[in-house]
Enzyme design. Structure first.
Site, PDB file in Angstrom:
ATOM      1  N   HIS A  83      46.802  43.907  34.148  1.00 39.05           N
ATOM      2  CA  HIS A  83      45.716  43.196  33.482  1.00 39.05           C
ATOM      3  C   HIS A  83      44.420  43.924  33.825  1.00 39.05           C
ATOM      4  CE1 HIS A  83      48.448  39.444  33.524  1.00 39.05           C
ATOM      5  NE2 HIS A  83      48.524  40.045  32.353  1.00 39.05           N
ATOM      6  N   GLU A  86      41.898  42.663  36.428  1.00 39.95           N
ATOM      7  CA  GLU A  86      42.386  42.361  37.773  1.00 39.95           C
ATOM      8  C   GLU A  86      42.447  43.693  38.519  1.00 39.95           C
ATOM      9  OE1 GLU A  86      45.946  39.998  37.389  1.00 39.95           O
ATOM     10  OE2 GLU A  86      44.983  38.652  35.943  1.00 39.95           O
ATOM     11  N   HIS A 197      48.356  42.066  41.103  1.00 39.72           N
ATOM     12  CA  HIS A 197      47.489  41.291  40.215  1.00 39.72           C
ATOM     13  C   HIS A 197      46.365  40.653  41.028  1.00 39.72           C
ATOM     14  CE1 HIS A 197      49.990  41.105  36.403  1.00 39.72           C
ATOM     15  NE2 HIS A 197      50.807  41.703  37.256  1.00 39.72           N
ATOM     16  N   GLU A 288      49.819  38.540  43.834  1.00 34.86           N
ATOM     17  CA  GLU A 288      48.457  38.099  43.497  1.00 34.86           C
ATOM     18  C   GLU A 288      47.627  38.225  44.771  1.00 34.86           C
ATOM     19  OE1 GLU A 288      47.494  37.155  40.500  1.00 34.86           O
ATOM     20  OE2 GLU A 288      49.353  36.683  39.421  1.00 34.86           O
TER      21      GLU A 288
END
Length: 453
Positions: A83, A86, A197, A288
């Site tokens: 992404h 990110e 991410h 994440e």
């Protein structure tokens, strides 16, 4: 000294110290070229394809034999910036490259052990176009998608979507960046992977999707290797400075131990992590790594220190379980032999690559293996598996098959209905003769000239 000569010299002089800031795509390219030129014995720079706007998707491979696969040496990969907004993963992976090379040059044991036992592939940005379009907002989604406005983490074939939906897009219709990763997975026998991410602080593991229906905070979608996935997620979260606390972001969590089953968090169709696991037999986590998708530059040194130990510890887990080759009745290694572990019915049975190799990540314990190949007896053996990461090597065990008369040939294991074999890597799992050792079609000198133009 002319400015052009100074620039050339600056590219050729070994400089592994990186500023803690966000390097643009051109700077990342220049840095990877420099590291590769300075360290040709342990690094190899290649491209897996181009983005929608034609930017190269550069990968740096690091290892004792970085240019091609060596039998018995597992392949590992990190992917960041899927992404585009990110962005922390871009910084972390560049710092990781610098740390691995520095440690190797300084003869530090941890780096020597990792690079001598593992081939590590690092893709700092899977979505360079999205990064170019991103703003610095912590939560908003500008730049998340690629240049076509498509979320790349929704664009892979999905085993739970049904054959009709899997076939709605043929490979040529998928996004350029997705096609590049699918091709990459056909090029190497990747064993373990993580994609980096931002926007939360948690280690998420398969499955991301399910046939249970839709909704948020539903029951987990359990993979056959769930115990291994939970272990891998905890390895990252507990080696991270604080992820294991599980309640670090105001708008997500709490996550017990800092980990979550992907589907129990939220349903995701067409994700890269499930595709890696189902069709490329590569166990992948989604990491994440920051509550804010675009952390302030002043926070980057601390964020690197928070993640450094975890990034290295996770790579070491590629040495879990068992590895080896399958040989036929004439003593030749065979491709596409099925290597199953009792009690773990994978949607697509794990198969040997073009070198006859198999890799099975397993926690310590006793496991019964069933190995099958056309024209041979089904071989069943029980193995006692130790903990390999401490020795930087999984247990090595070869399977030697016996031929049988054609009239009594046993049938190989069949995939579950969710496994569409048309989506498997051509020539069998991780077959890659057409892609193996892929390099861009020009020399390093040309690359140097390109990045200086």
């Amino acid at each position: 000294m002319s400015s052009s000569l100074f620039l050339l010299l600056s590219l050729l002089v070994p400089t592994l110290m990186l500023e803690f800031r966000y390097h643009d795509n051109r700077e990342i390219e220049q840095y990877l070229v420099q590291v590769s030129a300075d360290n040709p014995d342990i690094t190899h720079l290649y491209s897996i394809g181009k983005s929608v706007k034609g930017q190269q998707l550069w990968v740096l491979a690091l290892g004792l034999r970085p240019r091609r696969h060596a039998v018995g040496v597992p392949e590992f990969k990190y992917v960041a910036n899927m992404h585009g907004n990110e962005v922390l993963g871009r910084v972390l992976l560049l710092q990781l490259i610098a740390e691995l090379v520095r440690g190797y040059r300084d003869n530090e044991t941890w780096s020597l052990q990792l690079l001598n036992s593992t081939r590590i592939h690092i893709l700092p940005t899977m979505n360079p176009d999205g990064f170019d379009e991103a703003d610095t907002n912590c939560l908003m989604s500008q730049g998340r998608a690629n240049h076509n406005g498509v979320d790349l983490n929704r664009g892979f074939p999905d085993a739970f979507a049904g054959l009709r939906k899997q076939q709605e897009l043929n490979e040529e219709q998928r996004e350029a960046e997705v096609r590049a990763v699918i091709g990459w997975l056909r090029s190497e026998t990747f064993v373990l992977s993580a994609n980096l991410h931002g926007g939360a602080m948690v280690a998420s593991y398969p499955y991301d999707n399910s046939d249970q229906g839709s909704g948020w905070m539903v029951s987990p979608s359990i993979a056959p290797d769930d115990d291994v996935f939970v272990h891998l997620a905890k390895v990252y979260s507990y080696n991270h400075a604080s992820m294991h606390k599980g309640n670090l972001c105001d708008d997500s969590g709490p996550f017990q131990d800092g980990i979550t089953n992907g589907y129990s968090w939220y349903k995701l169709e067409g994700g890269m992590q499930d595709y890696n696991y189902v069709w490329a037999q590569c166990l992948e986590l989604t990491l994440e790594l920051s509550c804010c998708k675009f952390p302030q530059p002043k926070e980057l040194p601390a964020l690197w220190m928070d993640n450094k130990k975890a990034l290295l510890a996770y790579i070491q887990q590629v040495h879990l379980g068992v590895k080896g080759q399958v040989f036929d009745g004439w003593g030749m290694p065979v491709q596409n032999a099925v290597v199953e572990v009792e009690g773990r019915r994978n949607m697509c049975p794990f198969r040997t690559n073009q070198h006859g190799e198999y890799y099975r990540l397993l926690l310590p314990g006793n496991y019964t293996f069933k190995v099958s190949y056309p024209g041979h007896e089904v071989l069943t053996e029980t193995l006692s598996v130790p903990y390999g990461p401490e020795q930087y090597s999984a247990m090595k065990h070869d399977f030697k098959l016996r031929r049988v008369a054609s009239a009594t040939v046993r049938v190989q294991a069949e995939p579950s209905p969710s496994c569409n074999y048309s989506l498997l890597p051509r020539g069998g799992a991780a077959a890659g003769s057409a892609w193996n050792g892929l390099t861009v079609g020009f020399s390093l000198v040309t690359v140097l000239q390109t990045v200086m133009d």
